[in-house]
Design an enzyme around this catalytic site. Structure first.
Site, PDB file in Angstrom:
ATOM      1  N   GLU A 143       0.825  -1.215   0.000  1.00 15.87           N
ATOM      2  CA  GLU A 143       0.000   0.000   0.000  1.00 15.87           C
ATOM      3  C   GLU A 143       0.858   1.264   0.000  1.00 15.87           C
ATOM      4  O   GLU A 143       1.578   1.520   0.967  1.00 15.87           O
ATOM      5  CB  GLU A 143      -0.919   0.036   1.223  1.00 15.87           C
ATOM      6  CG  GLU A 143      -1.800   1.277   1.265  1.00 15.87           C
ATOM      7  CD  GLU A 143      -2.585   1.434   2.555  1.00 15.87           C
ATOM      8  OE1 GLU A 143      -3.535   2.241   2.563  1.00 15.87           O
ATOM      9  OE2 GLU A 143      -2.248   0.757   3.547  1.00 15.87           O
ATOM     10  N   GLU A 242     -11.752   2.607   5.431  1.00 20.14           N
ATOM     11  CA  GLU A 242     -10.747   2.898   6.459  1.00 20.14           C
ATOM     12  C   GLU A 242     -10.778   4.394   6.785  1.00 20.14           C
ATOM     13  O   GLU A 242      -9.889   5.153   6.428  1.00 20.14           O
ATOM     14  CB  GLU A 242      -9.356   2.470   5.993  1.00 20.14           C
ATOM     15  CG  GLU A 242      -8.347   2.438   7.139  1.00 20.14           C
ATOM     16  CD  GLU A 242      -6.953   2.028   6.701  1.00 20.14           C
ATOM     17  OE1 GLU A 242      -6.261   1.379   7.489  1.00 20.14           O
ATOM     18  OE2 GLU A 242      -6.553   2.372   5.562  1.00 20.14           O
TER      19      GLU A 242
END
Length: 260
Positions: A143, A242
């Site tokens: 990520e 998130e």
């Protein structure tokens, strides 16, 4: 129909951690993701998931010592053994929780070491982690994270992550494309979706409002348009939510109701 997973590390903070699974299920989520489960027994998390009929679609590998500010170990010289031990620990949880994806954090780039040196070490550790994960049928996620929220983080752009995935050529190494970070670092989010999703190298998406990381219907990124592009592209993976609710998780779920 797009599929959304509540991130129970950032959402449902009104509840004790183990009670967040029930709250997410009550709101209509069929899947969750989380960051670091290691303060809790895998068997207890599994029971909560089973009781609520939830899938756990993503967790993070052990990132080093969060108390001292570590944000992953994969690019750090002299920490490879500890990095892979953290992956092995994550795989134990993934096996117990039927989790298909593990995010391996790159870490903060140490000062004074050439990036090329860190890049070589990072790729070696990702390669080794992927071989471990392949034995369990698990994907390793990379990520890119924005350097404003996490100064010094080694991996910042989508292209950096895709370069690693392409160089390694392993089918279980993929990019975790967090559109919050992408917008802050690079912008042009939907063009990047159109570029990268067809490659098959993106294994997971995440969303949050930019720049404050609240609900995705707040801030500068037009998520209804983003969602329409994902529909056009036929994206059928999970989208992790998130974000940190601005004023209570349920009070801010209006954006998600059509999908839950």
């Amino acid at each position: 129909m797009l599929r959304f997973a509540a991130n129970v590390s950032t959402m449902y903070g009104e509840y004790d951690f183990l009670d967040r699974f029930e709250a997410a299920a009550q709101d209509g989520f069929r899947a969750v993701e989380l960051q670091f489960p290691y303060d809790f027994e895998a068997s207890e998390i599994a029971r909560r998931l089973d009781d609520q009929g939830l899938a756990l679609v993503l967790l993070n590998a052990v990132p080093g010592d969060l108390r001292t500010g570590e944000k992953g170990l994969a690019c750090l010289p002299g920490r490879s053994r500890e990095c892979l031990d953290g992956v092995a620990r994550a795989l134990e949880y993934a096996a117990a929780l039927a989790t298909p994806c593990i995010h391996l954090m790159a870490g903060l780039a140490p000062a004074g070491i050439p990036r090329a040196t860190l890049e070589g070490l990072y790729r070696e550790n990702v390669h080794a982690a992927a071989l471990l994960a392949a034995q369990a049928g698990v994907d390793i996620m990379l990520e890119p994270i924005n350097p404003i929220g996490m100064p010094g983080y080694f991996l910042n752009t989508q292209q950096q992550a895709h370069d690693v995935v392409q160089a390694l050529g392993l089918p279980n190494v993929k990019v975790q494309m967090d559109l919050f970070h992408c917008q802050i670092v690079e912008g042009d989010v939907t063009r990047k979706l159109r570029t990268y999703l067809p490659t098959g190298r993106v294994g997971h998406l995440q969303i949050a409002g930019v720049p404050d990381r609240h609900e995705p219907d707040t801030g500068e990124l037009a998520h209804p348009y983003v969602f329409s592009v994902l529909d056009q592209l036929g994206y059928d993976g999970w989208i992790g939510c998130e974000y940190f609710p601005a004023a209570g998780t349920r009070a801010g779920l209006a954006w998600a109701r059509p999908y839950l």
